[in-house]
Scaffold this motif. Structure first.
Motif, PDB file in Angstrom:
ATOM      1  N   PRO A  22      -7.253  46.805   1.194  1.00 20.60           N
ATOM      2  CA  PRO A  22      -8.705  46.944   1.063  1.00 20.60           C
ATOM      3  C   PRO A  22      -9.354  47.649   2.243  1.00 20.60           C
ATOM      4  O   PRO A  22     -10.352  48.343   2.074  1.00 20.60           O
ATOM      5  N   ALA A  23      -8.795  47.496   3.431  1.00 21.27           N
ATOM      6  CA  ALA A  23      -9.377  48.151   4.602  1.00 21.27           C
ATOM      7  C   ALA A  23      -9.271  49.665   4.505  1.00 21.27           C
ATOM      8  O   ALA A  23     -10.169  50.397   4.935  1.00 21.27           O
ATOM      9  N   ALA A  24      -8.162  50.148   3.942  1.00 20.94           N
ATOM     10  CA  ALA A  24      -7.973  51.591   3.809  1.00 20.94           C
ATOM     11  C   ALA A  24      -8.720  52.158   2.614  1.00 20.94           C
ATOM     12  O   ALA A  24      -9.158  53.320   2.636  1.00 20.94           O
ATOM     13  N   ALA A  25      -8.867  51.359   1.555  1.00 21.64           N
ATOM     14  CA  ALA A  25      -9.466  51.860   0.317  1.00 21.64           C
ATOM     15  C   ALA A  25     -10.975  51.636   0.224  1.00 21.64           C
ATOM     16  O   ALA A  25     -11.630  52.190  -0.651  1.00 21.64           O
ATOM     17  N   THR A  26     -11.518  50.780   1.091  1.00 20.61           N
ATOM     18  CA  THR A  26     -12.952  50.495   1.065  1.00 20.61           C
ATOM     19  C   THR A  26     -13.493  50.501   2.494  1.00 20.61           C
ATOM     20  O   THR A  26     -12.747  50.721   3.454  1.00 20.61           O
ATOM     21  N   ASP A  27     -14.789  50.249   2.617  1.00 16.01           N
ATOM     22  CA  ASP A  27     -15.391  50.166   3.948  1.00 16.01           C
ATOM     23  C   ASP A  27     -15.586  48.712   4.369  1.00 16.01           C
ATOM     24  O   ASP A  27     -16.501  48.389   5.131  1.00 16.01           O
TER      25      ASP A  27
ATOM     26  N   GLU B  46     -14.124  46.906   6.422  1.00 15.95           N
ATOM     27  CA  GLU B  46     -14.035  46.654   7.851  1.00 15.95           C
ATOM     28  C   GLU B  46     -15.351  46.912   8.574  1.00 15.95           C
ATOM     29  O   GLU B  46     -15.519  46.534   9.736  1.00 15.95           O
ATOM     30  N   LEU B  47     -16.296  47.552   7.877  1.00 12.17           N
ATOM     31  CA  LEU B  47     -17.608  47.841   8.470  1.00 12.17           C
ATOM     32  C   LEU B  47     -18.650  46.835   8.023  1.00 12.17           C
ATOM     33  O   LEU B  47     -19.841  47.026   8.266  1.00 12.17           O
ATOM     34  N   ASP B  48     -18.204  45.759   7.379  1.00  6.93           N
ATOM     35  CA  ASP B  48     -19.149  44.773   6.891  1.00  6.93           C
ATOM     36  C   ASP B  48     -20.020  44.248   8.029  1.00  6.93           C
ATOM     37  O   ASP B  48     -19.500  43.822   9.066  1.00  6.93           O
ATOM     38  N   PRO B  49     -21.343  44.296   7.849  1.00  5.75           N
ATOM     39  CA  PRO B  49     -22.246  43.907   8.948  1.00  5.75           C
ATOM     40  C   PRO B  49     -22.171  42.436   9.322  1.00  5.75           C
ATOM     41  O   PRO B  49     -22.630  42.047  10.395  1.00  5.75           O
TER      42      PRO B  49
END
Length: 280
Positions: A63-68, A70-73
């Protein structure tokens, strides 16, 4: 603008040793607002239901590579990425496309998969079903090197499989009859309408553990086959305790006779055993 996603009854004990213990066993929404009377073109949605199976599989795998995520506020990256993977697994199950089975199976086998995503993958396999899923769970159930995975797969085989899987389940179950497991649960589920396909397994000491599922099924006419192993000298204290606590008087009598003939005494305690006649 686009809205955001929000042995109690009977106990065996040796006359020369201490008594044995009884077995315990926001959906995404789109709202169009008119501004100054001018029409607006809807913004293309990136919701999961528009992703391909391959894209959903990629999110589940990484999920880290396929979505953002890791940028969850919020700062809770593991939770955000786990949520993304879980959503992908759920959507793959909803699609029902066998093409998603490899990704779901890999997620279950990968110990780094978020717990919720792994659980969603199990549920997705159950919803998809069919030959592709059966091939995977049969292989897992037969893998003696991964007992937890095998037991979980066996339990699902009880939902998706049939009597043709009895032999595999019996061979790889290898459990004490009164202990619960996915293998025992599967045999009960598959043979609920007719327990007789399990009776031949009582004729071999190596597969004698099926007495547990048979007691859980508790079908009339199976008692004779269940007590027969005692006459062959195959009785054990664990088996006798299970019979004594089964609630079947015929099985109780057979266990009492075996205990008396092998130097055991029976201590009656209140309660019932973990496996009861017809208890399912």
């Amino acid at each position: 603008m686009a809205l955001p996603r929000a042995l109690p009854a009977g106990h065996i004990g040796s006359v020369t040793t201490s008594a044995l213990s009884a077995l315990g066993v926001l959906t995404a929404g789109l709202v169009l607002v008119a501004c100054s009377g001018a029409s607006e073109q809807p913004v293309p949605s990136s919701s999961a239901d528009e992703r391909t199976v391959a894209e959903l599989s990629a999110v589940l795998a990484d999920p880290a590579a396929a979505t953002d995520c890791e940028l969850d506020p919020s700062g809770y990256v593991d939770l955000a990425c786990g949520h993304a993977a879980t959503g992908a697994a759920e959507e793959l199950g909803d699609r029902g496309d066998p093409a998603g089975v490899p990704a779901l199976a890999t997620a279950i086998e990968d110990p780094t998969t978020h717990h919720d995503a792994a659980e969603a993958a199990w549920a997705a396999l159950a919803r998809i079903g069919g030959p592709a899923v059966l091939d995977v769970i049969v292989a897992w159930a037969a893998d003696d090197s991964a007992p937890h995975l095998a037991s979980r797969a066996a339990g699902l085989l009880g939902v998706l499989g049939g009597v043709q899987h009895n032999a595999l389940l019996v061979e790889h179950g290898r459990t004490i009859g009164c202990q619960g497991s996915g293998f025992s649960d599967a045999l009960v589920a598959i043979n609920r309408a007719d327990a007789t396909p399990l009776l031949p397994y009582l004729r071999s000491f190596d597969t004698l553990w099926v007495f547990g599922p048979l007691i859980r099924l508790g079908q009339q006419g199976t008692e004779k086959a269940l007590v027969a192993p005692f006459a062959k000298g195959w009785g054990t204290p664990d088996m006798a305790e299970c019979y004594l606590n089964s609630g079947s008087r015929r099985l109780e009598r057979a266990a009492e006779a075996w205990a008396a003939g092998h130097g055991y005494q029976i201590t009656r305690l209140p309660g019932v055993g973990p496996v009861t006649w017809g208890g399912g």
